[in-house]
Structures are given as structure tokens and as C-alpha cells.
Scaffold this motif. Structure first.
Motif, mmCIF file in Angstrom:
data_model
loop_
_atom_site.group_PDB
_atom_site.id
_atom_site.type_symbol
_atom_site.label_atom_id
_atom_site.label_comp_id
_atom_site.label_asym_id
_atom_site.label_seq_id
_atom_site.Cartn_x
_atom_site.Cartn_y
_atom_site.Cartn_z
ATOM 1 N N ALA A 176 0.845 -1.191 0.000
ATOM 2 C CA ALA A 176 0.000 0.000 0.000
ATOM 3 C C ALA A 176 0.877 1.236 0.000
ATOM 4 C CB ALA A 176 -0.924 0.016 1.210
ATOM 5 N N PHE A 177 0.362 2.308 -0.611
ATOM 6 C CA PHE A 177 1.119 3.551 -0.757
ATOM 7 C C PHE A 177 0.219 4.733 -0.413
ATOM 8 C CE2 PHE A 177 2.895 0.429 -3.635
ATOM 9 C CZ PHE A 177 4.259 0.513 -3.366
ATOM 10 N N ASP A 178 0.780 5.673 0.338
ATOM 11 C CA ASP A 178 0.070 6.911 0.632
ATOM 12 C C ASP A 178 0.147 7.818 -0.592
ATOM 13 O OD1 ASP A 178 -0.574 6.198 3.253
ATOM 14 O OD2 ASP A 178 1.358 6.905 4.001
ATOM 15 N N ILE A 179 -0.996 8.292 -1.050
ATOM 16 C CA ILE A 179 -1.010 9.201 -2.192
ATOM 17 C C ILE A 179 -1.298 10.636 -1.772
ATOM 18 C CG2 ILE A 179 -1.617 7.380 -3.827
ATOM 19 C CD1 ILE A 179 -4.477 8.354 -3.775
ATOM 20 N N PRO A 181 -2.242 12.883 2.369
ATOM 21 C CA PRO A 181 -2.647 12.672 3.763
ATOM 22 C C PRO A 181 -4.062 12.105 3.850
ATOM 23 C CG PRO A 181 -1.542 14.781 3.522
ATOM 24 C CD PRO A 181 -1.753 14.262 2.136
ATOM 25 N N GLY A 182 -4.198 10.982 4.531
ATOM 26 C CA GLY A 182 -5.505 10.349 4.683
ATOM 27 C C GLY A 182 -5.972 9.569 3.480
ATOM 28 N N ALA A 183 -5.103 9.357 2.493
ATOM 29 C CA ALA A 183 -5.475 8.627 1.272
ATOM 30 C C ALA A 183 -4.432 7.554 0.992
ATOM 31 C CB ALA A 183 -5.599 9.570 0.083
ATOM 32 N N ARG A 184 -4.872 6.320 0.855
ATOM 33 C CA ARG A 184 -3.951 5.196 0.712
ATOM 34 C C ARG A 184 -4.476 4.252 -0.373
ATOM 35 N NH1 ARG A 184 0.382 3.652 3.529
ATOM 36 N NH2 ARG A 184 0.812 1.478 4.034
ATOM 37 N N HIS A 186 -4.129 0.543 -1.961
ATOM 38 C CA HIS A 186 -3.689 -0.829 -1.716
ATOM 39 C C HIS A 186 -3.729 -1.598 -3.037
ATOM 40 C CE1 HIS A 186 -4.285 -0.569 2.774
ATOM 41 N NE2 HIS A 186 -5.066 0.425 2.372
ATOM 42 N N ARG A 212 -8.558 3.907 -0.209
ATOM 43 C CA ARG A 212 -9.237 4.428 0.974
ATOM 44 C C ARG A 212 -8.875 5.902 1.141
ATOM 45 N NH1 ARG A 212 -11.846 1.811 4.897
ATOM 46 N NH2 ARG A 212 -10.854 -0.213 4.526
ATOM 47 N N VAL A 213 -9.895 6.746 1.101
ATOM 48 C CA VAL A 213 -9.725 8.183 1.290
ATOM 49 C C VAL A 213 -10.634 8.588 2.434
ATOM 50 C CG1 VAL A 213 -9.856 10.468 0.243
ATOM 51 C CG2 VAL A 213 -9.197 8.496 -1.155
#
Length: 333
Positions: A176-179, A181-184, A186, A212-213
Motif C-alpha cells: 500500500a502507498f500513501d497518495i 494525507p488520509g489517502a492510501r 492498496h 481508501r480516502v
């Protein structure tokens, strides 16, 4: 002498044998022989698609705080959620092909002109087939937006060879990677395969995404077969029910050739059920003629299948290029 993987080098896993990637154990085999291809071509019906279908492009809002999806065409959608702008498998080229004088030609213009896109924060890029990984499009998007590209293993080498300064995060199923703040994002399994040319089948990984946002969960399946259905039930167990699923409904005939790698509309409905998705948008139909079914059949079969199962057709919509749907408040099945 064993084949050399030109895209990825890494340790063997349960779905990588050191040279080629594999679908999860127990799922149908996707590889097809040259004889299979000849059999398909010999028996294929003379299904004609329109040469072109009128599209009225839209100009999206610059940012959307809720959840909105706009169809560009095929597997290219603009997801606007929580103030972020995310593209899936962007293709603006006229053909899904390594060359622009041959190969599947789009019959619908993009539903958003590339110059009318809002600022693009990230791209979810599922695999390396030409109808999903289009270098001219990625070059144009990098020049305008320099977005982060999240993709399964090996696809980064193709992108960086052509766009050395691209921001690419490549990972395995389960990474998984953060794109933002608060958005990832998978990377999750799909039942498919990969190839850009001769001798490179399954040397780069393929997959879907759970995005997931904040409290919203969006599933982008990209290309996948249904198989046993285990991967979708496991996604439900791991992530819970998505608020929105972007599911493929086209490029499915003939079934003996395509079933392991592309879902038909009835299987897409079952994926929605397996996931427990609250709403779905149909994609991967009506833009490029890749297989034998008539152009309108995926949408017609989708609606008929929903009605037969007692599901409101508004819960699973086959958007046309330039159409968009908002999911705030979210639909509940």
C-alpha cells in the motif's frame, strides 16, 4: 537457457516463480496458445461495431469534496474524492496498440479532453496491456500534472524507460502507498496476465486497487476474471464493503477463451455481491472492440441481470464517456 525477466528481478513468492508472475493458486489458467488464438479467429462471428459514436466531453470541477466518478472511456475513469483527483488506467490515444496505424481503434472520443482535466494527484495503473498502459498518455499527464503513479511490480520499468522523471511507486499484492494525507492505495490481486510484446508474458504483475480516502473505500478491479470468486470474498473480509466498486463488464466473448481473464456482466454482478459493495460503476466496454460481443450487449445484459436478481439498476450503472455519477450520500443496496 531460461527466459530473462526484462521488467522485474526479485525473490520467488507464492505468485512469482523467479521469472514469471502467477495468478493465485486454484484459479483458472489464463495462458492461451497460438493454436487457441487461431481457433478463436477462425470461429469469430462477424460482429460489427459502429465506426464512431458521438460524445459530448465534460469539464469536471477542479476539486470535489464528496465522491464523484466521470467516465473517460474503457478503463479510464476520473475519481474525485475528498478533494483528490485520481485517474485509473489512463488512455487518451486513438488506438490501444504499440503503433497508431493498426490495432483496436476507439469508437468513442474521451469523455474529458486531456486539456480539460483538473489537477491530477495520482494514477492507479493496473497492468501493462496497451489498453491500460499507454505511454503517450502518461507522457502528456506527466508534463501537465506530474502525478504519482501507483502500479504493480515491473510496470515501473516500462514507465521509467519512457518517462525517466515520472514519480512511480511499484508494489506487490498486499502493498500500500500513501497518495496524500488520509489517502492510501492498496494493490490487490486480480485474475489476469501481462505482456507488451513477444516472450514477456506474465513478466510484470497485474492487479486491482482498494483506495481508501478518509472513511470512503473505492475498489478499482481493472481487468479480471471471476474464477472461484475467492479473491473477491477475501477482499471483503480484509477491507469490508466498498462504498463504490468500478467493475469490468465487457470483452468477454468467446467464453472458452476469455472467461479466465475477463468477467461478463453476470459475473460482475456477483463480484459486487461478493464484495458487499454499496454501489458500482461498469467499465471496460463500448470504447475498443477487443472481442466478439456486440457493443451494446454488456450494458443490456448488466441491466437484465440486475433486474433478474432483484437489484435496483441504479445501484450498478454503465456510464458512457462524458457521463458522471455522484455518490454522496452513498447508495445502499
Amino acid at each position: 537457457m531460461p527466459d530473462r525477466n526484462r521488467y522485474y528481478t526479485g525473490p520467488a513468492t507464492d505468485h512469482f516463480d523467479g521469472t514469471r508472475f502467477l495468478n493465485p493458486a486454484g484459479e483458472p489458467e489464463t495462458d492461451r496458445s497460438f493454436g487457441d488464438i487461431l481457433r478463436w479467429r477462425r470461429t469469430a462471428p462477424a460482429t460489427k461495431w459502429p465506426k464512431t459514436i458521438a460524445v459530448t466531453p465534460v469539464v469536471p470541477e477542479r476539486r470535489v469534496e464528496g465522491l464523484r466518478v466521470t467516465m473517460v472511456g474503457h478503463a479510464t475513469l476520473l475519481i474525485q474524492v475528498g478533494g483528490l483527483n485520481i485517474l485509473t488506467d489512463p488512455v487518451w490515444s486513438d488506438r490501444a496498440s504499440p503503433v497508431q496505424f493498426a490495432g483496436p481503434k476507439r469508437v468513442t472520443a474521451p469523455g474529458i479532453r486531456i486539456e480539460d482535466l483538473p489537477p491530477i494527484d495520482a494514477i492507479l495503473l493496473s497492468h501493462n496491456h496497451y489498453d491500460h498502459l499507454d505511454i503517450p498518455t502518461l507522457k502528456a499527464l506527466h508534463a501537465r500534472h506530474a502525478p504519482l503513479i501507483v502500479t504493480p511490480l515491473g510496470n515501473d520499468s516500462t514507465i521509467l524507460r519512457h518517462i525517466p522523471k515520472a514519480r512511480v511507486s511499484a508494489g506487490d499484492w498486499g502493498d500500500a502507498f500513501d497518495i496524500a494525507p488520509g489517502a492510501r492505495a492498496h494493490i490487490v490481486p486480480a485474475l489476469h496476465w501481462s505482456s507488451r510484446g513477444m516472450g514477456d508474458r506474465r513478466m510484470a504483475l497485474w492487479g486491482g486497487f482498494m483506495l481508501r480516502v478518509g472513511e470512503r473505500l473505492i475498489y478499482f478491479a481493472s481487468d479480471t476474471g471471476y474464477g472461484t470468486g475467492n479473491i473477491f470474498r477475501r477482499l471483503h473480509e480484509e477491507f469490508g464493503p466498498p462504498d463504490l466498486a468500478l467493475l469490468p463488464i465487457g470483452a468477454y466473448d468467446p467464453r472458452w477463451f476469455m472467461a479466465a481473464q475477463h468477467t461478463d456482466p453476470e459475473e460482475a454482478i456477483q463480484i459486487m455481491r461478493d464484495l458487499g459493495a454499496r454501489a458500482a460503476v461498469a467499465m471496460h466496454w463500448g470504447t475498443f472492440k477487443l472481442t466478439d460481443e456486440p457493443r451494446e450487449d454488456p450494458a443490456l445484459r448488466l441491466r437484465a441481470g440486475l433486474v433478474e436478481r432483484g437489484i435496483d439498476p441504479a445501484a450498478f450503472v454503465p456510464l458512457l464517456p462524458g457521463e458522471w455519477a455522484a455518490f454522496d450520500p452513498l447508495l445502499a443496496l
